[in-house]
Design a protein around this motif. Structure first.
Motif: not given
Length: 373
Positions: A43, A65-73
């Motif tokens: 993030e 977008y980032h891998d820390g949150d599935p809703s914004v991966n």
């Protein structure tokens, strides 16, 4: 080209994305599609890249977008219908799977060099693109040396016979990479899980430039590779003798293992012909970065001894901007330069792979590109 209904995303928010890609998009202005989103595995880096884009005036801060949150991966980003194309700037071993995922999501793709970590992987990736996606989607490989106006101008001059028939060539690239180098500090480069380390990551630039300038393709090489500094594993140096086309040959010296920051003075590229030679070097002109072409020709003057005629041509260094412009033209169906052909980029990987593995044996580059071994 800018519209309100479609745009692009940058996948990867590292040094090159911030320092090269964002300024190139800014320079293109309305000839670029708007940057709508930025993805990174972390993030923090995604936020930093988004903020940098806003500071450059690329419109509102791109969505993060980032891998820390599935809703914004990454999957969430690729599901957005308003993102028509992605620019992939991820670690070398991650890129192939992300390229395929983006294509499967219906996105045009511009992926940073190299095309793949090795020739076999590149062949597989190109095969999948050609069979499943090429009819409807554009995939190009971002090799900015191939796109540099200076290297392209050199190729055009050589093809036009400016130095006569090419006889031989040399490329000499000497770099000092210590543990404080900003690129070395990126974890995937510090402990590379791909062949060649910096030789693959940076060496494909040199081969791409030669491919752009030489009038015939590189066909064979014999080389030796070595590791001279432990922190640059698995290799830091290649010395190769290479053959191109039917009649000429040259030497390619690539090292990222110079012991000092200062390196011996040498032309970056020299291509010699029957009537003269042409060198290409990076330089500064009025504070701006340029590629400087120096052409020296032997001219026979009637009744006088042969004279040397010197010509110097400066071309702006704008390879990343040029490769982006070509990619956007391809999406719009009006491509003219045909930059970033994945098969051409595969030839660059083949040269490095052969250079690492030759051990003095002659390797057929054409066979390697077609068979992967």
């Amino acid at each position: 080209m800018s519209t309100t209904t479609s745009g692009i995303a940058i996948l990867g928010a590292g040094i090159f994305a911030k320092e090269a890609h964002l300024p190139a998009l800014s320079a293109l202005g309305s000839d670029s599609l708007p940057l709508l989103a930025v993805y990174s595995r972390s993030e923090k880096s995604s936020r930093e890249c988004s903020a940098a884009a806003a500071e450059l005036g690329l419109g509102p801060a791109p969505a993060i977008y980032h891998d820390g949150d599935p809703s914004v991966n990454l999957d969430a980003l690729l599901a957005r219908p308003d993102i028509t194309a992605v620019i992939v700037v991820l670690p070398i071993t991650l890129q192939p799977s992300v390229i395929l995922k983006a294509l499967a999501a219906g996105k045009h793709v511009l992926s940073e060099k190299p095309v793949a970590p090795d020739v076999a992987g590149g062949i597989s990736l190109i095969k999948a693109y050609n069979e499943k996606y090429k009819k409807n989607l554009v995939w190009r490989v971002a090799e900015n040396f191939e796109a540099e106006p200076g290297f392209r101008a050199a190729g055009e001059l050589i093809a036009a016979g400016k130095i006569g028939k090419v006889s031989f060539f040399k490329a000499v690239v000497t770099n000092h990479v210590d543990v404080d180098n900003k690129y070395y500090k990126t974890p995937w480069r510090t402990i590379p899980d791909y062949q060649g380390g910096f030789l693959l990551d940076g060496g494909v630039h040199t081969v791409g430039a030669l491919r752009t300038m030489l009038p015939e393709p590189l066909t064979h090489l014999s080389s030796f590779a070595s590791l001279n500094h432990e922190h640059l594993k698995p290799h830091d140096t290649i010395h190769a003798v290479a053959k191109a086309g039917s009649h000429f040959h040259g030497i390619v010296e690539l090292t990222f293992g110079m012991p000092t920051k200062s390196t011996p003075a040498s032309d970056l590229f020299v291509i010699t012909g029957s009537e003269g030679w042409l060198s290409v070097n990076f330089a500064k002109a009025d504070g701006a970065s340029v590629l400087r072409l120096t052409i020296k020709r032997a001219v026979k003057v009637e009744g006088k001894p042969t004279e040397e005629v010197v010509e110097v041509v400066d071309q702006p260094a704008r390879g990343v901007e040029a490769e982006f412009a070509s990619f956007f033209d391809a999406i719009a169906g009006k491509e003219t330069l045909n930059l970033g052909d994945p098969l051409e980029a595969l030839k660059d990987v083949a040269f490095i792979q052969a250079g690492l593995n030759s051990g003095g044996e002659l390797i057929d580059l054409t066979k390697l590109v077609s068979e992967g071994k």
